[in-house]
Design an enzyme around this catalytic site. Structure first.
Site, short mmCIF file in Angstrom:
data_model
loop_
_atom_site.label_atom_id
_atom_site.label_comp_id
_atom_site.label_asym_id
_atom_site.label_seq_id
_atom_site.Cartn_x
_atom_site.Cartn_y
_atom_site.Cartn_z
N GLU A 16 -12.71 -0.55 5.52
CA GLU A 16 -12.19 -1.50 4.88
C GLU A 16 -11.21 -0.13 4.08
O GLU A 16 -11.59 0.72 3.47
CB GLU A 16 -13.15 -1.96 3.58
CG GLU A 16 -13.08 -2.96 3.33
CD GLU A 16 -13.95 -3.56 2.64
OE1 GLU A 16 -14.58 -3.35 1.38
OE2 GLU A 16 -14.39 -5.00 2.46
N LYS A 17 -9.05 -0.85 3.86
CA LYS A 17 -9.21 0.14 3.64
C LYS A 17 -8.63 -0.30 2.16
O LYS A 17 -8.39 -1.10 1.76
CB LYS A 17 -7.36 -0.28 4.38
CG LYS A 17 -8.14 0.04 6.18
CD LYS A 17 -8.11 1.30 6.80
CE LYS A 17 -8.70 1.27 8.00
NZ LYS A 17 -9.45 3.01 8.26
N HIS A 18 -8.51 0.88 1.64
CA HIS A 18 -8.69 1.07 0.20
C HIS A 18 -6.87 1.90 -0.48
O HIS A 18 -6.72 2.38 -1.41
CB HIS A 18 -9.12 1.36 -0.79
CG HIS A 18 -10.29 0.84 -0.40
ND1 HIS A 18 -11.37 0.28 0.29
CD2 HIS A 18 -10.65 -0.86 -1.60
CE1 HIS A 18 -12.06 -0.86 -0.03
NE2 HIS A 18 -11.45 -1.10 -0.95
N HIS A 46 -6.87 -6.03 2.72
CA HIS A 46 -8.11 -5.37 2.12
C HIS A 46 -8.47 -6.74 1.26
O HIS A 46 -7.73 -8.05 0.90
CB HIS A 46 -7.55 -4.93 0.82
CG HIS A 46 -8.97 -4.74 -0.34
ND1 HIS A 46 -9.51 -5.11 -1.31
CD2 HIS A 46 -9.88 -3.44 -0.26
CE1 HIS A 46 -10.31 -5.27 -1.76
NE2 HIS A 46 -10.43 -3.72 -1.53
N HIS A 52 -14.06 -10.05 -4.78
CA HIS A 52 -13.56 -8.35 -4.16
C HIS A 52 -12.23 -8.25 -4.23
O HIS A 52 -11.71 -9.07 -3.27
CB HIS A 52 -14.31 -8.59 -3.29
CG HIS A 52 -14.15 -6.92 -2.55
ND1 HIS A 52 -14.68 -7.08 -1.54
CD2 HIS A 52 -13.32 -5.80 -2.99
CE1 HIS A 52 -13.49 -5.03 -0.74
NE2 HIS A 52 -13.55 -5.17 -2.46
N CYS A 103 -10.25 -1.10 -6.76
CA CYS A 103 -10.82 -2.25 -6.53
C CYS A 103 -12.13 -2.62 -7.34
O CYS A 103 -12.59 -1.33 -7.50
CB CYS A 103 -11.08 -1.86 -4.20
SG CYS A 103 -12.25 -2.78 -4.04
N HIS A 106 -15.40 -0.69 -5.09
CA HIS A 106 -14.95 0.67 -4.79
C HIS A 106 -14.14 1.18 -5.30
O HIS A 106 -14.66 2.67 -4.39
CB HIS A 106 -14.49 -0.03 -3.17
CG HIS A 106 -15.67 -1.15 -2.11
ND1 HIS A 106 -14.51 -2.18 -2.48
CD2 HIS A 106 -16.43 -0.26 -0.92
CE1 HIS A 106 -15.67 -2.33 -1.11
NE2 HIS A 106 -16.50 -1.97 -0.93
FE LIG Z 1 -12.86 -3.12 -2.26
#
Ligand SMILES: [Fe+2]
Length: 116
Positions: A16-18, A46, A52, A103, A106
């Site tokens: 998952e790209k943040h 994302h 989320h 996020c 995250h």
């Molecule tokens: Fe996330």
């Protein structure tokens, strides 16, 4: 604990790209302004649900003398707005740009680029 300990970057990124991707478009604004664009999930989107999502993105610039300037912040409405934002910035006044993205699941992510 130090603030830097809660900032995550590309070294810990999973599938998952943040990490906020920073792109510079010199002179590409409507009236020739310089644009600094910040995107989360440029290659792999994302999640963007109420449960989320990316809550906000902030952009900072580092001037040639080292002074740090907060250049702006964008907050997003989950499921409607995507974390992809452009700031009009006089790019030549800066030697680096750094972005933060938050996020709600995250945490806090960072990235910096140097200006050539
Ligand atoms: Fe996330």
């Amino acid at each position: 604990m130090k603030f830097a300990e809660i900032l995550k970057g590309a070294e810990v990124e999973g599938k998952e790209k943040h990490v906020p991707v920073i792109e510079i478009d010199k002179g590409r604004g409507e009236a020739g302004e310089d644009i600094v664009r910040v995107i989360v999930g440029k290659e792999v989107p994302h999640p963007n649900t109420v449960e989320h999502h990316i809550v906000w993105i902030e952009l900072f610039g580092v001037k040639k003398d080292g002074k740090v300037v907060n250049l702006g912040r964008a907050a997003f409405g989950p499921s409607y707005t995507k974390p992809n934002v452009r700031f009009q910035v006089p790019v030549s006044e800066f030697k680096a740009f750094c972005a933060l993205a938050y996020c709600n699941i995250h945490g806090l992510w960072q990235n910096c680029i140097e200006v050539e």
